[in-house]
Structures are given as C-alpha cells and as structure tokens.
Scaffold this motif. Sequence first.
Motif, PDB file in Angstrom:
ATOM      1  N   TYR A   1       0.796  -0.896  -0.287  1.00 17.21           N
ATOM      2  CA  TYR A   1       0.411  -0.241   0.299  1.00 17.21           C
ATOM      3  C   TYR A   1       0.739   1.470   0.124  1.00 17.21           C
ATOM      4  O   TYR A   1       1.500   1.137   0.824  1.00 17.21           O
ATOM      5  N   ARG A   2       0.804   2.245  -1.019  1.00 13.78           N
ATOM      6  CA  ARG A   2       1.830   3.269  -1.318  1.00 13.78           C
ATOM      7  C   ARG A   2       2.767   2.421  -0.936  1.00 13.78           C
ATOM      8  O   ARG A   2       4.006   3.669  -0.573  1.00 13.78           O
TER       9      ARG A   2
ATOM     10  N   ILE B   1      -6.097   6.088   4.403  1.00 15.19           N
ATOM     11  CA  ILE B   1      -6.938   4.637   3.725  1.00 15.19           C
ATOM     12  C   ILE B   1      -8.192   5.075   3.112  1.00 15.19           C
ATOM     13  O   ILE B   1      -9.232   6.157   4.696  1.00 15.19           O
TER      14      ILE B   1
ATOM     15  N   ASP C   1      -8.639   3.235  -2.276  1.00 12.37           N
ATOM     16  CA  ASP C   1      -7.268   2.859  -1.943  1.00 12.37           C
ATOM     17  C   ASP C   1      -7.663   1.419  -1.740  1.00 12.37           C
ATOM     18  O   ASP C   1      -8.708   0.129  -2.351  1.00 12.37           O
TER      19      ASP C   1
END
Length: 90
Positions: free
Chosen positions: A14-15, A80, A84
């Motif tokens: 995530y990211r 979040i 996403d």
Amino acid sequence: MRAYSNYPGAIATYRDKRIKIKSINILDNKSDKKPGTIINIHKKIGLEVATLSNNILIKIVQPAGKKDMNSYDFHLGARIKIGDIFSNGN
C-alpha cells in the motif's frame, strides 16, 4: 492467505510499503471492483477488500517495521480511503 508459507499471513503493498496481513474473515458478499480495492471501512473492526471471489475483512495487519495492529487503527494512521487499492506484495 498462502497455504504453504512458513509464516502465517499474506503480503500486500500500500503506497509502496509492504504490509503483512495476519488475520482475515471471508465474507459472503462479492464485489465487481478490482481485487485489492477497499470496499468499506468498518469502524473498530477492519477493512473490507474485494477479491476475485468473496470479499474479505482484513482484521490484523503488520506494517513494515511495526507491531501487529487492528486494520481499522492502521487505516486511521495511513489515511486509507474507500476506493484505495492494496496491490500484490511480491
């Protein structure tokens, strides 16, 4: 979740940061969203995420370099949002 891994859990990104997913529930509902998309954020419970089959509820995660935490608490710190996407951690 990987059945034949030496360690329990699955890895997602995530990211651009790796996150170990340590506890999930498989839900009865399905989504037409891309696998890994956050469908809903359940307050104090966890993150509902689309998969190829049934949605899952991610309950416990371990962000890189940190201790296990409730995914709802992780969402607060990581900011979040619904929509996403978690990607494959490989």
